[in-house]
Design an enzyme around this catalytic site. Structure first.
Site, PDB file in Angstrom:
ATOM      1  N   SER A  46       0.339  -1.246  -0.138  1.00 47.44           N
ATOM      2  CA  SER A  46      -0.048   0.084  -0.348  1.00 47.44           C
ATOM      3  C   SER A  46       0.775   1.067   0.037  1.00 47.44           C
ATOM      4  CB  SER A  46      -0.679   0.105   0.845  1.00 47.44           C
ATOM      5  OG  SER A  46      -2.056  -1.013   0.895  1.00 47.44           O
ATOM      6  N   SER A  47       2.238   1.119   0.353  1.00 46.66           N
ATOM      7  CA  SER A  47       3.048   2.647   0.796  1.00 46.66           C
ATOM      8  C   SER A  47       2.814   3.040  -0.231  1.00 46.66           C
ATOM      9  CB  SER A  47       4.020   2.100   1.615  1.00 46.66           C
ATOM     10  OG  SER A  47       3.805   1.923   2.619  1.00 46.66           O
ATOM     11  N   ALA A  50      -0.096   5.073  -2.206  1.00 47.78           N
ATOM     12  CA  ALA A  50      -0.672   6.332  -1.501  1.00 47.78           C
ATOM     13  C   ALA A  50      -1.008   7.036  -2.504  1.00 47.78           C
ATOM     14  CB  ALA A  50      -0.372   6.436  -0.383  1.00 47.78           C
ATOM     15  N   GLN A  51      -1.828   7.492  -2.692  1.00 44.08           N
ATOM     16  CA  GLN A  51      -2.124   9.010  -3.540  1.00 44.08           C
ATOM     17  C   GLN A  51      -1.963  10.055  -3.044  1.00 44.08           C
ATOM     18  OE1 GLN A  51      -5.368   7.872  -5.883  1.00 44.08           O
ATOM     19  NE2 GLN A  51      -4.354   6.169  -7.544  1.00 44.08           N
ATOM     20  N   GLY A  53      -1.330  11.582   0.556  1.00 42.69           N
ATOM     21  CA  GLY A  53      -0.155  11.892   1.003  1.00 42.69           C
ATOM     22  C   GLY A  53       0.071  11.671   2.092  1.00 42.69           C
ATOM     23  N   GLU A 112      -7.809  18.597   2.600  1.00 41.56           N
ATOM     24  CA  GLU A 112      -8.602  17.730   2.507  1.00 41.56           C
ATOM     25  C   GLU A 112     -10.325  17.404   2.912  1.00 41.56           C
ATOM     26  OE1 GLU A 112      -5.943  14.787   0.610  1.00 41.56           O
ATOM     27  OE2 GLU A 112      -5.463  16.087  -0.462  1.00 41.56           O
ATOM     28  N   HIS A 222     -13.622   2.286   0.047  1.00 41.32           N
ATOM     29  CA  HIS A 222     -13.457   3.594  -1.073  1.00 41.32           C
ATOM     30  C   HIS A 222     -14.717   3.134  -2.436  1.00 41.32           C
ATOM     31  CE1 HIS A 222     -12.348   6.456  -3.725  1.00 41.32           C
ATOM     32  NE2 HIS A 222     -11.409   6.522  -2.140  1.00 41.32           N
ATOM     33  N   ARG A 260     -17.150   9.845   2.152  1.00 45.15           N
ATOM     34  CA  ARG A 260     -16.909   9.331   1.663  1.00 45.15           C
ATOM     35  C   ARG A 260     -17.455   7.813   1.458  1.00 45.15           C
ATOM     36  NH1 ARG A 260     -10.819   6.602   1.841  1.00 45.15           N
ATOM     37  NH2 ARG A 260      -9.936   8.356   0.994  1.00 45.15           N
ATOM     38  N   HIS A 316     -10.412  -0.833   0.913  1.00 44.99           N
ATOM     39  CA  HIS A 316      -9.579   0.415   0.607  1.00 44.99           C
ATOM     40  C   HIS A 316      -8.856   0.558   2.203  1.00 44.99           C
ATOM     41  CE1 HIS A 316      -7.662   4.100  -0.712  1.00 44.99           C
ATOM     42  NE2 HIS A 316      -7.905   3.985   0.103  1.00 44.99           N
ATOM     43  N   ARG A 351     -11.137   5.571   9.308  1.00 49.45           N
ATOM     44  CA  ARG A 351      -9.644   6.726   9.742  1.00 49.45           C
ATOM     45  C   ARG A 351      -9.547   7.954   8.982  1.00 49.45           C
ATOM     46  NH1 ARG A 351      -6.222   6.180   4.206  1.00 49.45           N
ATOM     47  NH2 ARG A 351      -7.854   6.225   3.921  1.00 49.45           N
ATOM     48  N   SER A 356      -2.738   7.464   7.701  1.00 49.86           N
ATOM     49  CA  SER A 356      -2.748   6.550   7.795  1.00 49.86           C
ATOM     50  C   SER A 356      -0.397   6.144   7.338  1.00 49.86           C
ATOM     51  CB  SER A 356      -2.960   5.045   7.356  1.00 49.86           C
ATOM     52  OG  SER A 356      -3.525   5.735   5.730  1.00 49.86           O
TER      53      SER A 356
HETATM   54  C1  FAD Z   1      -4.415   2.310  -3.753  1.00 52.59           C
HETATM   55  C2  FAD Z   1      -4.483   3.736  -1.919  1.00 52.59           C
HETATM   56  C3  FAD Z   1      -4.338   4.983  -1.628  1.00 52.59           C
HETATM   57  C4  FAD Z   1      -3.460   5.047  -0.478  1.00 52.59           C
HETATM   58  N1  FAD Z   1      -3.685   7.374  -0.220  1.00 52.59           N
HETATM   59  C5  FAD Z   1      -2.876   6.836   0.808  1.00 52.59           C
HETATM   60  C6  FAD Z   1      -2.625   8.538   1.556  1.00 52.59           C
HETATM   61  O1  FAD Z   1      -2.762   9.153   0.299  1.00 52.59           O
HETATM   62  N2  FAD Z   1      -2.140   8.899   1.954  1.00 52.59           N
HETATM   63  C7  FAD Z   1      -2.089   7.780   3.462  1.00 52.59           C
HETATM   64  O2  FAD Z   1      -2.560   8.313   4.774  1.00 52.59           O
HETATM   65  N3  FAD Z   1      -2.341   6.346   3.183  1.00 52.59           N
HETATM   66  C8  FAD Z   1      -3.134   6.172   2.039  1.00 52.59           C
HETATM   67  N4  FAD Z   1      -3.646   4.941   1.894  1.00 52.59           N
HETATM   68  C9  FAD Z   1      -2.951   3.704   2.584  1.00 52.59           C
HETATM   69  C10 FAD Z   1      -1.279   3.861   3.654  1.00 52.59           C
HETATM   70  O3  FAD Z   1      -0.508   3.641   1.772  1.00 52.59           O
HETATM   71  C11 FAD Z   1      -0.551   2.369   3.626  1.00 52.59           C
HETATM   72  O4  FAD Z   1      -2.249   2.607   5.064  1.00 52.59           O
HETATM   73  C12 FAD Z   1       0.060   2.372   4.261  1.00 52.59           C
HETATM   74  O5  FAD Z   1       1.186   3.023   3.579  1.00 52.59           O
HETATM   75  C13 FAD Z   1       0.226   0.954   5.370  1.00 52.59           C
HETATM   76  O6  FAD Z   1       2.095   1.378   4.836  1.00 52.59           O
HETATM   77  P1  FAD Z   1       2.039  -0.511   6.131  1.00 52.59           P
HETATM   78  O7  FAD Z   1       3.896   0.046   5.577  1.00 52.59           O
HETATM   79  O8  FAD Z   1       1.451  -0.908   7.069  1.00 52.59           O
HETATM   80  O9  FAD Z   1       2.241  -1.347   4.801  1.00 52.59           O
HETATM   81  P2  FAD Z   1       2.137  -1.905   3.134  1.00 52.59           P
HETATM   82  O10 FAD Z   1       3.317  -0.123   2.378  1.00 52.59           O
HETATM   83  O11 FAD Z   1       1.237  -2.392   3.079  1.00 52.59           O
HETATM   84  O12 FAD Z   1       3.740  -2.780   3.349  1.00 52.59           O
HETATM   85  C14 FAD Z   1       3.358  -4.009   3.684  1.00 52.59           C
HETATM   86  C15 FAD Z   1       4.448  -4.646   4.110  1.00 52.59           C
HETATM   87  O13 FAD Z   1       4.736  -5.786   4.500  1.00 52.59           O
HETATM   88  C16 FAD Z   1       5.432  -7.272   3.252  1.00 52.59           C
HETATM   89  N5  FAD Z   1       4.063  -8.319   3.717  1.00 52.59           N
HETATM   90  C17 FAD Z   1       2.425  -8.212   2.720  1.00 52.59           C
HETATM   91  N6  FAD Z   1       2.152  -9.760   3.589  1.00 52.59           N
HETATM   92  C18 FAD Z   1       4.073 -10.215   3.908  1.00 52.59           C
HETATM   93  C19 FAD Z   1       3.943 -10.956   3.688  1.00 52.59           C
HETATM   94  N7  FAD Z   1       3.551 -12.792   4.478  1.00 52.59           N
HETATM   95  N8  FAD Z   1       5.586 -11.946   3.978  1.00 52.59           N
HETATM   96  C20 FAD Z   1       6.508 -10.896   4.047  1.00 52.59           C
HETATM   97  N9  FAD Z   1       6.108  -9.971   4.187  1.00 52.59           N
HETATM   98  C21 FAD Z   1       4.653  -9.252   3.955  1.00 52.59           C
HETATM   99  C22 FAD Z   1       4.851  -6.223   2.391  1.00 52.59           C
HETATM  100  O14 FAD Z   1       5.811  -6.939   1.258  1.00 52.59           O
HETATM  101  C23 FAD Z   1       5.017  -4.811   2.101  1.00 52.59           C
HETATM  102  O15 FAD Z   1       6.175  -4.512   2.270  1.00 52.59           O
HETATM  103  C24 FAD Z   1      -3.243   4.499   0.406  1.00 52.59           C
HETATM  104  C25 FAD Z   1      -4.081   3.357  -0.094  1.00 52.59           C
HETATM  105  C26 FAD Z   1      -4.260   2.474  -1.203  1.00 52.59           C
HETATM  106  C27 FAD Z   1      -4.259   1.426  -1.121  1.00 52.59           C
END
Ligand code: FAD
Length: 466
Positions: A46-47, A50-51, A53, A112, A222, A260, A316, A351, A356
């Protein structure tokens, strides 16, 4: 980056699972504090997607207190106020930390939906996550204390204490502390904006290891996701700029400017296909302000200047996860969680958009600080065996059952039916994991017989909290 094709055993101070923003922040902080870090991930999730910010009270007229008020309102009474205060107070410092890695945000913060002030910082327009992660991963590449591996988590090691994990390819990592940063579980749904990697595997393994998990029923949908073979998110700013939500006859049937959740509920209640129409809008505005939307539509074979675009609500963001304290500590010693896989209490029942990424960076670093203070364990623990019930369910069926039982609108009956199907046995270990995680979501939704925030029960209606 090391590919763990060969059977290998690694002993380290800190194991971080996941290299999204939460895992990367944790790895960098642990290394800065002098720890040896093994960073294992399965690929971008997901990171990178993210679109919008990252939210932080950076303008003089704003304050962490105002940011906290907006966050608490979105959470519909279920946030932990201490966690929210900690998150919003850490906002400006977290932004400075990202800037210290070389991140340069675009111009001023933007205002926003549901934020009372301008406080969302973007990078690279609507490519925020991709741009941000390029800087963060470049910083990791320069850090000699971090060793990276590409592998998938199989199981956590230890009995009552977490001592590391076993991964695909025969990789075993023994660690003094393990930080889960595996993201959320919206990718478990048939209709999702997430990567299929966001399937809750880390949360499932933490629960199997005895960690407390909570709030799994809170899933944010979403409302405007392209309804086609390759779904993509259509930014809410398009509705703000005048795009209309219409039915097959081209008639409007909702107020596009509703929040939303309410748009998602209206779409879920609508019978028949729904579309977002921009055909009446200025083509120049669409090209300049919504290049991603235009590009994605064209890739899907649709010309949004001349035809409406089919849409559907899709899973989402997931608010539930491994319960942690404010330092990311899970209920199993040696285990920490940060980012979307954690339930820190900052989101409550819903949220606030753009919180996030802030949560991932802030709590990832806090978890690392607490984890490095944990006494090292020289591990020798073995993996617990896990039995699964054999049956017919495929992964695709699990996803469809989850969509229909625990989608935008739920009912006690639908959830109970979903649980029966999910418990009927799976045809593969992957489907069995998915079915078990989906059952945990449905059970949580069944156990909350009221409508609150993102959890809307058709049989228990209540005003939607926004
Ligand atoms: C389309 C979209 C747009 C978004 N826009 C925004 C935004 O504008 N602003 C905002 O604040 N949030 C936004 N979000 C939410 C935000 O992106 C996420 O909540 C945040 O990036 C989560 O970060 P994270 O590091 O917890 O997980 P992730 O970035 O999801 O990373 C998960 C990691 O775990 C690893 N992993 C997963 N399963 C396994 C496994 N079984 N074994 C080994 N590794 C594994 C993956 O490979 C990855 O490296 C958006 C999300 C999406 C989907």
């Amino acid at each position: 980056m090391i590919n763990s094709d060969l059977r290998s055993q690694v002993a380290t101070d800190i194991l971080v699972i996941g290299d999204g923003l939460a895992g990367s922040a944790a790895a960098l902080e642990a290394a800065r504090l002098g720890a040896r870090v093994a960073l294992v991930s399965a690929g971008p999730a997901s990171s990178e997607r993210a679109q919008g910010g990252i939210a932080a009270a950076v303008l003089p007229e704003d304050s962490p207190r105002l940011h906290a008020i907006d966050t608490l309102a979105a959470g519909a009474g279920l946030c932990d106020p201490d966690a929210v205060t900690m998150l919003t107070s850490a906002g400006p410092e977290t932004v400075h930390w990202l800037e210290s890695l070389g991140v340069r945000f675009d111009g001023d913060a933007a205002r926003e939906a549901a934020h009372s002030m301008a406080r969302v910082l973007h990078l690279g327009g609507d490519q925020s996550g991709h741009t941000l992660m390029a800087f963060v991963h470049a910083a990791i590449d320069l850090e000699p204390r971090i060793t990276r591996f590409t592998a998938r988590l199989h199981v956590l090691l230890g009995d009552g204490v977490c001592e590391g994990a076993e991964f695909s390819g025969g990789l075993t990592v023994y660690a003094g502390a393990t930080i889960l940063a595996t993201g959320g579980y919206a990718g478990l749904y048939e209709r999702t904006t997430n990567s299929r990697l966001s399937n809750g595997k880390g949360i499932l393994e933490a629960a199997r290891a005895g960690a407390h998990v909570a709030d799994l029923e809170f899933v944010q949908f979403h409302p405007t996701v392209f309804a086609g073979p390759h779904p993509f998110l259509i930014t809410e700013a398009l509705r703000g700029a005048g795009a209309q939500v219409v039915d097959a006859a081209g008639e409007r049937f909702i107020d596009e400017l509703l929040p939303r959740d309410q748009v998602a509920v209206a779409l879920a209640k609508h019978r028949g296909p729904a579309f977002i129409s921009a055909t009446h809008m200025d083509p120049e505005l669409l090209r300049v302000s919504f290049p991603n939307f235009m590009r994605n539509c064209r890739h899907a074979g649709i010309d949004p200047l001349h035809e409406p675009v089919p849409i559907m609500p899709a899973a989402h963001y997931t608010m539930g996860g491994v319960s942690t304290d404010l330092d990311g500590r899970a209920s199993v010693p040696g285990l920490f969680a940060a980012g979307e896989c954690a339930r820190t209490g900052v989101h409550g029942a819903n949220r606030l958009a753009s919180n996030s990424l802030l949560e991932a960076a802030t709590f990832g670093r806090r978890a690392a600080a607490a984890a490095t203070a944990t006494a090292p364990i020289v591990g020798s623990a073995s993996a617990r065996g896990h039995m699964w019930r054999r049956g017919e369910l495929s992964l695709g069926e699990v996803r469809r059952v989850l969509d229909s039982a625990a989608g935008v609108l739920r009912s006690g009956r639908g959830l109970a039916r979903g649980l029966r199907v999910l418990g009927s046995g799976a045809g593969s270990a992957t489907a069995a994991d998915a079915a078990e995680m989906a059952s945990m979501i449905c059970s949580a939704a069944l156990a909350r017989p009221l409508s609150l925030g993102a959890h809307q029960r058709l049989d228990q209606p209540a005003p939607i909290a926004v």
